[in-house]
Motif scaffolding. Structure first.
Motif, PDB file in Angstrom:
ATOM      1  N   ARG A 123       0.829  -1.210   0.000  1.00 57.52           N
ATOM      2  CA  ARG A 123       0.000   0.000   0.000  1.00 57.52           C
ATOM      3  C   ARG A 123       0.862   1.258   0.000  1.00 57.52           C
ATOM      4  O   ARG A 123       0.444   2.305  -0.508  1.00 57.52           O
ATOM      5  N   GLN A 124       2.057   1.156   0.558  1.00 54.11           N
ATOM      6  CA  GLN A 124       2.935   2.314   0.661  1.00 54.11           C
ATOM      7  C   GLN A 124       3.927   2.427  -0.495  1.00 54.11           C
ATOM      8  O   GLN A 124       4.802   3.289  -0.476  1.00 54.11           O
ATOM      9  N   GLY A 125       3.777   1.554  -1.496  1.00 49.87           N
ATOM     10  CA  GLY A 125       4.597   1.705  -2.696  1.00 49.87           C
ATOM     11  C   GLY A 125       5.557   0.591  -3.011  1.00 49.87           C
ATOM     12  O   GLY A 125       6.201   0.605  -4.069  1.00 49.87           O
ATOM     13  N   LYS A 126       5.678  -0.407  -2.144  1.00 48.78           N
ATOM     14  CA  LYS A 126       6.543  -1.535  -2.454  1.00 48.78           C
ATOM     15  C   LYS A 126       5.893  -2.419  -3.517  1.00 48.78           C
ATOM     16  O   LYS A 126       4.694  -2.340  -3.754  1.00 48.78           O
ATOM     17  N   PRO A 127       6.672  -3.272  -4.197  1.00 48.09           N
ATOM     18  CA  PRO A 127       6.105  -4.136  -5.238  1.00 48.09           C
ATOM     19  C   PRO A 127       5.041  -5.075  -4.679  1.00 48.09           C
ATOM     20  O   PRO A 127       5.084  -5.474  -3.511  1.00 48.09           O
ATOM     21  N   LYS A 128       4.088  -5.422  -5.523  1.00 44.86           N
ATOM     22  CA  LYS A 128       3.079  -6.392  -5.129  1.00 44.86           C
ATOM     23  C   LYS A 128       3.729  -7.736  -4.837  1.00 44.86           C
ATOM     24  O   LYS A 128       4.817  -8.033  -5.325  1.00 44.86           O
ATOM     25  N   VAL A 129       3.046  -8.561  -4.046  1.00 49.37           N
ATOM     26  CA  VAL A 129       3.612  -9.828  -3.595  1.00 49.37           C
ATOM     27  C   VAL A 129       2.801 -10.999  -4.135  1.00 49.37           C
ATOM     28  O   VAL A 129       1.624 -10.856  -4.486  1.00 49.37           O
ATOM     29  N   ALA A 130       3.433 -12.167  -4.192  1.00 47.24           N
ATOM     30  CA  ALA A 130       2.739 -13.366  -4.669  1.00 47.24           C
ATOM     31  C   ALA A 130       1.747 -13.876  -3.639  1.00 47.24           C
ATOM     32  O   ALA A 130       0.715 -14.458  -3.980  1.00 47.24           O
ATOM     33  N   GLY A 131       2.061 -13.669  -2.367  1.00 46.50           N
ATOM     34  CA  GLY A 131       1.198 -14.139  -1.284  1.00 46.50           C
ATOM     35  C   GLY A 131       1.836 -13.792   0.045  1.00 46.50           C
ATOM     36  O   GLY A 131       2.846 -13.084   0.092  1.00 46.50           O
ATOM     37  N   LEU A 132       1.271 -14.327   1.116  1.00 44.09           N
ATOM     38  CA  LEU A 132       1.757 -14.020   2.455  1.00 44.09           C
ATOM     39  C   LEU A 132       2.654 -15.098   3.038  1.00 44.09           C
ATOM     40  O   LEU A 132       3.118 -14.981   4.171  1.00 44.09           O
ATOM     41  N   GLY A 133       2.885 -16.158   2.266  1.00 46.82           N
ATOM     42  CA  GLY A 133       3.797 -17.201   2.716  1.00 46.82           C
ATOM     43  C   GLY A 133       3.371 -17.818   4.032  1.00 46.82           C
ATOM     44  O   GLY A 133       2.195 -18.095   4.264  1.00 46.82           O
ATOM     45  N   ALA A 134       4.345 -18.000   4.918  1.00 46.95           N
ATOM     46  CA  ALA A 134       4.086 -18.650   6.205  1.00 46.95           C
ATOM     47  C   ALA A 134       3.196 -17.811   7.110  1.00 46.95           C
ATOM     48  O   ALA A 134       2.647 -18.318   8.095  1.00 46.95           O
ATOM     49  N   ALA A 135       3.020 -16.523   6.783  1.00 51.59           N
ATOM     50  CA  ALA A 135       2.188 -15.645   7.597  1.00 51.59           C
ATOM     51  C   ALA A 135       0.737 -15.626   7.131  1.00 51.59           C
ATOM     52  O   ALA A 135      -0.085 -14.885   7.686  1.00 51.59           O
ATOM     53  N   ALA A 136       0.405 -16.437   6.128  1.00 47.56           N
ATOM     54  CA  ALA A 136      -0.966 -16.459   5.610  1.00 47.56           C
ATOM     55  C   ALA A 136      -1.939 -16.926   6.684  1.00 47.56           C
ATOM     56  O   ALA A 136      -1.655 -17.867   7.431  1.00 47.56           O
ATOM     57  N   PRO A 137      -3.107 -16.303   6.775  1.00 48.34           N
ATOM     58  CA  PRO A 137      -4.092 -16.719   7.792  1.00 48.34           C
ATOM     59  C   PRO A 137      -4.716 -18.063   7.444  1.00 48.34           C
ATOM     60  O   PRO A 137      -4.854 -18.418   6.266  1.00 48.34           O
ATOM     61  N   ALA A 138      -5.116 -18.798   8.464  1.00 53.85           N
ATOM     62  CA  ALA A 138      -5.717 -20.121   8.265  1.00 53.85           C
ATOM     63  C   ALA A 138      -7.230 -20.092   8.385  1.00 53.85           C
ATOM     64  O   ALA A 138      -7.897 -21.056   8.008  1.00 53.85           O
ATOM     65  N   ASN A 139      -7.781 -18.994   8.908  1.00 60.02           N
ATOM     66  CA  ASN A 139      -9.233 -18.921   9.110  1.00 60.02           C
ATOM     67  C   ASN A 139      -9.691 -17.469   9.098  1.00 60.02           C
ATOM     68  O   ASN A 139      -8.870 -16.544   8.995  1.00 60.02           O
ATOM     69  N   GLU A 140     -11.005 -17.283   9.210  1.00 59.78           N
ATOM     70  CA  GLU A 140     -11.572 -15.930   9.134  1.00 59.78           C
ATOM     71  C   GLU A 140     -11.079 -15.027  10.254  1.00 59.78           C
ATOM     72  O   GLU A 140     -10.817 -13.842  10.047  1.00 59.78           O
ATOM     73  N   ALA A 141     -10.971 -15.580  11.458  1.00 62.81           N
ATOM     74  CA  ALA A 141     -10.536 -14.758  12.587  1.00 62.81           C
ATOM     75  C   ALA A 141      -9.137 -14.202  12.346  1.00 62.81           C
ATOM     76  O   ALA A 141      -8.863 -13.022  12.622  1.00 62.81           O
ATOM     77  N   GLU A 142      -8.248 -15.039  11.819  1.00 68.23           N
ATOM     78  CA  GLU A 142      -6.895 -14.579  11.534  1.00 68.23           C
ATOM     79  C   GLU A 142      -6.888 -13.569  10.392  1.00 68.23           C
ATOM     80  O   GLU A 142      -6.142 -12.578  10.424  1.00 68.23           O
ATOM     81  N   ALA A 143      -7.710 -13.797   9.382  1.00 64.05           N
ATOM     82  CA  ALA A 143      -7.792 -12.858   8.258  1.00 64.05           C
ATOM     83  C   ALA A 143      -8.281 -11.496   8.726  1.00 64.05           C
ATOM     84  O   ALA A 143      -7.747 -10.449   8.324  1.00 64.05           O
ATOM     85  N   PHE A 144      -9.289 -11.492   9.594  1.00 56.98           N
ATOM     86  CA  PHE A 144      -9.806 -10.225  10.095  1.00 56.98           C
ATOM     87  C   PHE A 144      -8.817  -9.548  11.030  1.00 56.98           C
ATOM     88  O   PHE A 144      -8.761  -8.314  11.088  1.00 56.98           O
ATOM     89  N   ALA A 145      -8.025 -10.316  11.749  1.00 52.44           N
ATOM     90  CA  ALA A 145      -6.995  -9.714  12.603  1.00 52.44           C
ATOM     91  C   ALA A 145      -5.987  -8.951  11.743  1.00 52.44           C
ATOM     92  O   ALA A 145      -5.533  -7.855  12.113  1.00 52.44           O
ATOM     93  N   ILE A 146      -5.655  -9.506  10.578  1.00 55.49           N
ATOM     94  CA  ILE A 146      -4.733  -8.830   9.668  1.00 55.49           C
ATOM     95  C   ILE A 146      -5.384  -7.574   9.090  1.00 55.49           C
ATOM     96  O   ILE A 146      -4.769  -6.504   9.042  1.00 55.49           O
ATOM     97  N   GLN A 147      -6.641  -7.694   8.659  1.00 58.05           N
ATOM     98  CA  GLN A 147      -7.346  -6.526   8.143  1.00 58.05           C
ATOM     99  C   GLN A 147      -7.346  -5.386   9.154  1.00 58.05           C
ATOM    100  O   GLN A 147      -7.084  -4.221   8.816  1.00 58.05           O
ATOM    101  N   ARG A 148      -7.649  -5.728  10.404  1.00 59.66           N
ATOM    102  CA  ARG A 148      -7.740  -4.693  11.441  1.00 59.66           C
ATOM    103  C   ARG A 148      -6.373  -4.093  11.750  1.00 59.66           C
ATOM    104  O   ARG A 148      -6.267  -2.888  12.033  1.00 59.66           O
ATOM    105  N   ALA A 149      -5.319  -4.909  11.669  1.00 59.47           N
ATOM    106  CA  ALA A 149      -3.973  -4.398  11.910  1.00 59.47           C
ATOM    107  C   ALA A 149      -3.565  -3.415  10.817  1.00 59.47           C
ATOM    108  O   ALA A 149      -2.966  -2.363  11.095  1.00 59.47           O
ATOM    109  N   VAL A 150      -3.895  -3.743   9.569  1.00 59.22           N
ATOM    110  CA  VAL A 150      -3.582  -2.837   8.460  1.00 59.22           C
ATOM    111  C   VAL A 150      -4.376  -1.546   8.606  1.00 59.22           C
ATOM    112  O   VAL A 150      -3.849  -0.443   8.436  1.00 59.22           O
ATOM    113  N   LEU A 151      -5.669  -1.679   8.924  1.00 64.43           N
ATOM    114  CA  LEU A 151      -6.526  -0.500   9.072  1.00 64.43           C
ATOM    115  C   LEU A 151      -5.986   0.417  10.160  1.00 64.43           C
ATOM    116  O   LEU A 151      -5.951   1.647   9.994  1.00 64.43           O
TER     117      LEU A 151
END
Length: 251
Positions: free
Chosen positions: A17-45
Motif C-alpha cells: 500500500r505504501q509503494g513496495k512491489p506487489k507480492v505473490a502471497g503471504l507465505g508462512a504468515a498467511a491466515p488459516a481462518n476468518e478470525a486470523e484474516a480479520f486480525a490482519i485486516q484490522r492491523a492494516v486498518l
C-alpha cells in the motif's frame, strides 16, 4: 496464528500500500481462518489510521462465504472522481448496498431476515473499486484474499432509493458502462442471488470475529457485473433500472 504472524502479514500488505512491489502471497504468515484474516485486516486498518466504515460480503449458495472491512476514508458519494495511476488499471463492480440505521450486537440467537431488514436505514446503488496487493489475486487462498480486504480499494455510493423495500432487488436490471461503452446490461447477477442474503449472513457472522454491524455503516453485497478492469481518464456509470446510478470520473 500468533500476534507475530499477524504483524508480519499486515506489514507485507501495508508495504505494498505504501509503494513496495506487489507480492505473490503471504507465505508462512498467511491466515488459516476468518478470525486470523480479520486480525490482519484490522492491523492494516489501524496502521493507516483508518476506521471501519462498513463491509463488503458475499454468501453464494454452495460456495464459501467471505467478508472484508471497508475503510471509512474510501467511502464516497457519487458523483465523484477517483485517481488511477498512469499505466495501471482499476477494477469496477456495480452492486447493491445498504446502510444500517441501528446496531446489531452479538446475541445468543441468529438474527432473522426480518430483524436485519428492520435495522436497515437505506438502500442504494454502489460501484466498488478494486485493486489487489497481490501479483495475481486469483492464485492466493480465500483467507489470503480476505486478509487483503478482498482487493477492496474504495466504494462510491449513490443516493438512497425511496421505496426500495417494495422492489424486486434480485430482479433489477444492472447496467455498467465505461468511456461511453456499455460493458454489462442484464437482469440480476448478484452472486448470492438476493442481495439481502449476504447482509443477513454478515450480521450473524461478525460477532464470531469480535465485530458487529453498527448504525451508519455501509454494507455492499457483491458484484452484479463481475469484475472488469479499466484504465483511467474515463467516466464510469453503474446502476440499476429504477434504482439509480453512480457516476465516477476516473482520473
Amino acid at each position: 496464528m500468533g500476534e507475530s504472524n499477524t504483524k508480519i502479514a499486515a506489514d507485507i500488505l501495508l508495504g505494498v500500500r505504501q509503494g513496495k512491489p506487489k507480492v505473490a502471497g503471504l507465505g508462512a504468515a498467511a491466515p488459516a481462518n476468518e478470525a486470523e484474516a480479520f486480525a490482519i485486516q484490522r492491523a492494516v486498518l489501524a496502521a493507516i489510521g483508518g476506521r471501519i466504515g462498513g463491509y463488503k460480503c458475499a454468501a453464494p449458495p454452495g460456495k464459501p462465504t467471505s467478508a472484508a472491512l471497508l475503510n471509512a476514508a474510501g467511502l464516497r458519494s457519487a458523483p465523484t472522481a477517483w485517481p488511477v495511476p498512469a499505466g495501471e488499471k482499476i477494477g469496477i463492480e456495480t452492486e447493491i448496498a445498504f446502510r444500517l440505521g441501528q446496531d446489531l450486537p452479538a446475541r445468543g440467537t441468529p438474527y432473522t431476515r426480518e430483524e436485519v431488514l428492520d435495522a436497515v436505514a437505506g438502500a442504494f446503488p454502489a460501484v466498488e473499486l478494486v485493486s489487489s496487493r497481490y501479483l495475481d489475486p486469483s492464485k492466493v487462498s480465500l483467507m489470503e484474499a480476505m486478509a487483503d480486504n478482498i482487493a477492496h480499494a474504495g466504494l462510491v455510493v449513490g443516493a438512497d432509493v425511496p421505496g426500495w423495500r417494495g422492489m424486486d432487488l434480485p430482479g433489477l436490471t444492472v447496467r455498467q458502462s465505461c468511456g461511453g461503452v456499455v460493458q454489462v446490461e442484464k437482469v440480476g447477477g448478484n452472486p448470492s442471488g438476493d442481495p439481502v442474503t449476504p447482509l443477513v449472513w454478515l450480521a450473524n457472522f461478525l460477532p464470531s470475529v469480535g465485530l458487529k454491524l453498527e448504525a451508519g455503516q455501509v454494507v455492499t453485497t457483491g458484484s452484479c457485473t463481475g469484475l472488469i478492469w479499466v484504465e483511467g481518464r474515463q467516466r464510469v456509470v453503474g446502476g440499476f433500472q429504477g434504482f439509480g446510478e453512480v457516476v465516477i470520473e476516473l482520473e
